[in-house]
Structures are given as C-alpha cells and as structure tokens.
Design a protein around this motif. Structure first.
Motif, PDB file in Angstrom:
ATOM      1  N   GLY A   2      19.593 -13.255   6.421  1.00 47.79           N
ATOM      2  CA  GLY A   2      19.508 -13.462   7.861  1.00 47.79           C
ATOM      3  C   GLY A   2      18.662 -12.434   8.577  1.00 47.79           C
ATOM      4  N   LEU A   3      17.905 -11.646   7.812  1.00 50.63           N
ATOM      5  CA  LEU A   3      17.105 -10.574   8.399  1.00 50.63           C
ATOM      6  C   LEU A   3      15.676 -10.688   7.916  1.00 50.63           C
ATOM      7  N   GLY A   4      14.762 -10.284   8.751  1.00 54.28           N
ATOM      8  CA  GLY A   4      13.359 -10.227   8.370  1.00 54.28           C
ATOM      9  C   GLY A   4      12.666  -9.210   9.236  1.00 54.28           C
ATOM     10  N   PHE A   5      11.383  -9.106   9.048  1.00 52.46           N
ATOM     11  CA  PHE A   5      10.598  -8.160   9.843  1.00 52.46           C
ATOM     12  C   PHE A   5       9.275  -8.828  10.147  1.00 52.46           C
ATOM     13  N   ASP A   6       8.873  -8.780  11.393  1.00 49.74           N
ATOM     14  CA  ASP A   6       7.680  -9.500  11.833  1.00 49.74           C
ATOM     15  C   ASP A   6       6.423  -8.702  11.518  1.00 49.74           C
ATOM     16  N   GLY A   7       5.970  -8.797  10.267  1.00 49.30           N
ATOM     17  CA  GLY A   7       4.742  -8.124   9.877  1.00 49.30           C
ATOM     18  C   GLY A   7       4.901  -7.215   8.675  1.00 49.30           C
ATOM     19  N   SER A   8       3.955  -7.304   7.752  1.00 48.36           N
ATOM     20  CA  SER A   8       3.957  -6.448   6.574  1.00 48.36           C
ATOM     21  C   SER A   8       3.488  -5.046   6.947  1.00 48.36           C
ATOM     22  N   PHE A   9       3.898  -4.062   6.164  1.00 43.94           N
ATOM     23  CA  PHE A   9       3.451  -2.690   6.397  1.00 43.94           C
ATOM     24  C   PHE A   9       3.573  -1.885   5.108  1.00 43.94           C
ATOM     25  N   VAL A  10       2.881  -0.755   5.069  1.00 50.00           N
ATOM     26  CA  VAL A  10       2.918   0.147   3.926  1.00 50.00           C
ATOM     27  C   VAL A  10       3.149   1.569   4.438  1.00 50.00           C
ATOM     28  N   ILE A  11       4.014   2.301   3.755  1.00 54.51           N
ATOM     29  CA  ILE A  11       4.226   3.716   4.046  1.00 54.51           C
ATOM     30  C   ILE A  11       3.721   4.507   2.843  1.00 54.51           C
ATOM     31  N   LEU A  12       2.793   5.416   3.085  1.00 54.17           N
ATOM     32  CA  LEU A  12       2.218   6.222   2.014  1.00 54.17           C
ATOM     33  C   LEU A  12       2.691   7.667   2.145  1.00 54.17           C
ATOM     34  N   ASP A  13       3.253   8.200   1.059  1.00 58.95           N
ATOM     35  CA  ASP A  13       3.602   9.618   0.995  1.00 58.95           C
ATOM     36  C   ASP A  13       2.577  10.307   0.096  1.00 58.95           C
ATOM     37  N   PHE A  14       2.169  11.517   0.479  1.00 61.51           N
ATOM     38  CA  PHE A  14       1.181  12.252  -0.292  1.00 61.51           C
ATOM     39  C   PHE A  14       1.807  13.493  -0.905  1.00 61.51           C
ATOM     40  N   PRO A  15       1.307  13.900  -2.076  1.00 61.82           N
ATOM     41  CA  PRO A  15       1.873  15.094  -2.729  1.00 61.82           C
ATOM     42  C   PRO A  15       1.601  16.334  -1.904  1.00 61.82           C
ATOM     43  N   PRO A  16       2.522  17.280  -1.902  1.00 57.53           N
ATOM     44  CA  PRO A  16       2.326  18.513  -1.116  1.00 57.53           C
ATOM     45  C   PRO A  16       1.209  19.360  -1.696  1.00 57.53           C
ATOM     46  N   MET A  17       0.581  20.123  -0.836  1.00 52.93           N
ATOM     47  CA  MET A  17      -0.456  21.053  -1.276  1.00 52.93           C
ATOM     48  C   MET A  17       0.209  22.293  -1.880  1.00 52.93           C
ATOM     49  N   PRO A  18      -0.277  22.745  -3.013  1.00 51.49           N
ATOM     50  CA  PRO A  18       0.325  23.938  -3.635  1.00 51.49           C
ATOM     51  C   PRO A  18      -0.157  25.221  -2.975  1.00 51.49           C
ATOM     52  N   ALA A  19       0.601  26.265  -3.140  1.00 50.85           N
ATOM     53  CA  ALA A  19       0.138  27.591  -2.709  1.00 50.85           C
ATOM     54  C   ALA A  19      -1.125  27.930  -3.512  1.00 50.85           C
ATOM     55  N   PRO A  20      -2.088  28.616  -2.901  1.00 52.75           N
ATOM     56  CA  PRO A  20      -1.998  29.344  -1.623  1.00 52.75           C
ATOM     57  C   PRO A  20      -2.533  28.562  -0.423  1.00 52.75           C
ATOM     58  N   TYR A  21      -2.610  27.242  -0.518  1.00 48.43           N
ATOM     59  CA  TYR A  21      -3.112  26.470   0.621  1.00 48.43           C
ATOM     60  C   TYR A  21      -2.255  26.801   1.846  1.00 48.43           C
ATOM     61  N   PRO A  22      -2.896  27.091   2.998  1.00 47.42           N
ATOM     62  CA  PRO A  22      -2.155  27.640   4.138  1.00 47.42           C
ATOM     63  C   PRO A  22      -1.336  26.652   4.945  1.00 47.42           C
ATOM     64  N   ASP A  23      -1.509  25.361   4.696  1.00 43.04           N
ATOM     65  CA  ASP A  23      -0.783  24.397   5.516  1.00 43.04           C
ATOM     66  C   ASP A  23      -0.582  23.128   4.709  1.00 43.04           C
ATOM     67  N   ALA A  24       0.625  22.557   4.745  1.00 43.36           N
ATOM     68  CA  ALA A  24       0.910  21.333   3.996  1.00 43.36           C
ATOM     69  C   ALA A  24       0.150  20.144   4.550  1.00 43.36           C
ATOM     70  N   ALA A  25      -0.227  20.222   5.820  1.00 39.62           N
ATOM     71  CA  ALA A  25      -0.983  19.146   6.484  1.00 39.62           C
ATOM     72  C   ALA A  25      -0.248  17.811   6.372  1.00 39.62           C
ATOM     73  N   GLU A  26      -1.007  16.750   6.177  1.00 39.23           N
ATOM     74  CA  GLU A  26      -0.451  15.399   6.227  1.00 39.23           C
ATOM     75  C   GLU A  26       0.468  15.123   5.046  1.00 39.23           C
ATOM     76  N   GLU A  27       1.610  14.531   5.293  1.00 35.11           N
ATOM     77  CA  GLU A  27       2.545  14.199   4.230  1.00 35.11           C
ATOM     78  C   GLU A  27       2.828  12.711   4.156  1.00 35.11           C
ATOM     79  N   ARG A  28       2.677  11.995   5.269  1.00 33.75           N
ATOM     80  CA  ARG A  28       3.036  10.569   5.282  1.00 33.75           C
ATOM     81  C   ARG A  28       2.175   9.827   6.288  1.00 33.75           C
TER      82      ARG A  28
END
Length: 291
Positions: free
Chosen positions: A213-239
């Motif tokens: 009895g449930l649906g969602f109006d429209g397909s979608f994708v969620i992308l997760d990205f691997p974290p940046m290793p040290a010594p990279y100063p910022d994790a930046a984008e994750e999802r």
C-alpha cells in the motif's frame, strides 16, 4: 580509499575542500583569487567544480590558506587525479554531460542505494532488457546510438563484480518487475538475472509489493563515497542524491535533502519484502510468464 578513483568525484571533493579551507582562512573568493593572480570569478568556478584548476594553482591557494606539508600534498594529489579522463568519456558521443557526472560518481561510490518504480535498475539489467528499454524510450535513437547506450550500460555494471565493489541496496516496485518490457521472454530472462544478482554478497534486492500500500513518486539514487584518508585535511563530500529526468538531472547534496531521501529509502526498505521472500516472489513471476 577505494581503488576505483573517479576524476568526477575527485573534482567535487577538491572543490568542496578548497571552499572550506578558504572560508576557514577568512578570505572571500575574490580576495583569494586575486592573491594567486586570477580574476575574481575564477575561484568561484573552481569551488563549484566547473573549472579544473592546475595543481600549481592549488598549491598556491593552499599556501595562502596556511595548509602545507603532507596535507597540502594530499590535496594536490587529488587535483592531479581530477584532471584525468574517466573510462566513460569514450562514450561522449552518446553520454550527455548531466549523466556523465552521475556515471563518474557511481564509479567511485562505496554504497549505492536506489529506489526504482518504473524499470529494473540499470546496474542489474541484462543486455536484451536494456536494449528494449532504449528502443521503447521517448527519445528516438539511431541503431548505432542505441548499441552504444547498451554498451555503456553493460560497462557500468562492472563495478559490481570488480575490485572493491560497492554495496548495492535496491528497492524495486512490483509494477517495475511486472512491466513487460521487450516481451515475456525478455522479461523472464531479466527476472532470472535479478534473482542471480541478488545472491551476491554486496547486492541486496527488495521488492515493494502492491500489498504494501506504499510507493514513492519517482526513482532516486543515494551515493555514498569512501572517506578520504589522513593526511587529507577535510573529508569533503560523503553523500549525494541523484534524481534523473528526461533531459537532465538533479544532484542534491544539502543535509536536509539527503536526510529526506535517506529516510524515504529506509521507510521503503522497512515495508518491502526481505531479500529471500523477494527472490521467491521473483521466481513465481517467472513461472507466470511461462503460462
């Protein structure tokens, strides 16, 4: 970091990192650009990933922001990776820029979550089904264009079986698996392909039945990205959330947007059939097509 490094993802990471470092250092984009001998609009384009900066320009910016030594070298390495060509660029004749960006991000994603309400996910389509999808599409394709699109789709699927494959979590509406794309034989083969792929350790497929009895109006994708290793100063984008349209796409990365889609996917998973009941239902559908 994942071994599947994508210049698209690296360019976005670099853009976000440079923006955060600039803001932390207290410069406006115009001030910082002028301090490294560029016009005021250049850095704004770099920070929105519209321009790929030369590694020497990145080094100058990092020095201005007070980032040096190993951290600076880690960022500069990403800048070099961002200037490389992705494998998908050889399909540039049939791959619009708005979708090339998605393919690039998909190539490095560590987790891919998708909800499909109209057809089988592209990463799990067999060749005959994919060809039928393109043949029936609203935008006519020449035969050579169609075959190039099918080839691209098959090439994308290699991430699921290659080194360091992503975790792939699929919720697919019952209407999508019952839609007779290409005829009964093509659909039956596609159902069998989905059953087979769902047994992989990194692939989970759940069917959202009509009875939920449930649906969602429209397909979608969620992308997760691997974290940046040290010594990279910022994790930046994750999802990132991707929502495709007929002639373009939405790329959503604001926390509220990501949270809304992540919650929607969790709710869909909660009411969908589990992986084993899903395989049983898909197998029953293949038997129905024999009648």
């Amino acid at each position: 970091m994942a071994t599947r490094q994508s210049p698209t993802v690296q360019r976005r990471r670099l853009a976000l990192t440079l923006r955060k470092l600039r803001e932390r250092a207290g410069f406006t984009s115009v001030e910082a650009a002028q301090r490294v001998d560029h016009d005021g609009s250049w850095l704004s384009r770099v920070e929105t990933a519209e321009v790929r900066p030369h590694p020497n320009d990145v080094r100058a910016l990092l020095a201005l922001y007070g980032v040096d030594d190993d951290q600076a070298e880690a960022v500069i390495a990403v800048a070099r990776q961002a200037k490389q060509r992705g494998w998908w660029q050889r399909y540039g004749d049939v791959l619009p820029d708005w979708f090339a960006a998605y393919v690039g991000m998909e190539s490095e994603a560590s987790v891919i979550r998708t909800y499909e309400c109209q057809m089988f996910p592209g990463l799990l389509q067999d060749e005959a089904y994919a060809r039928a999808v393109f043949q029936a599409g609203p935008i006519p394709l020449r035969e050579d264009e169609l075959e190039r699109q099918v080839s691209l789709r098959m090439e994308r699927q290699k991430i699921l079986t290659g080194d360091d494959p992503p975790i792939f979590r699929v919720v697919i509406d019952e209407g999508a698996v019952r839609r007779v794309v290409g005829g009964p034989d093509v659909l039956r083969a596609q159902l069998n392909r989905l059953i087979e792929e769902s047994t992989r350790s990194n692939v989970q497929v759940q069917l959202l039945p009509y009875s939920s009895g449930l649906g969602f109006d429209g397909s979608f994708v969620i992308l997760d990205f691997p974290p940046m290793p040290a010594p990279y100063p910022d994790a930046a984008e994750e999802r990132m959330v991707y929502v495709g349209t007929l002639t373009g796409a939405l790329y959503l990365d604001r926390p509220a947007e990501i949270s809304a889609y992540a919650t929607a996917h969790e709710q869909l998973q909660a009411v969908a059939l589990g992986p084993k009941p899903t395989r049983d239902k898909l197998l029953a559908l293949t038997h129905e097509l024999v009648k």
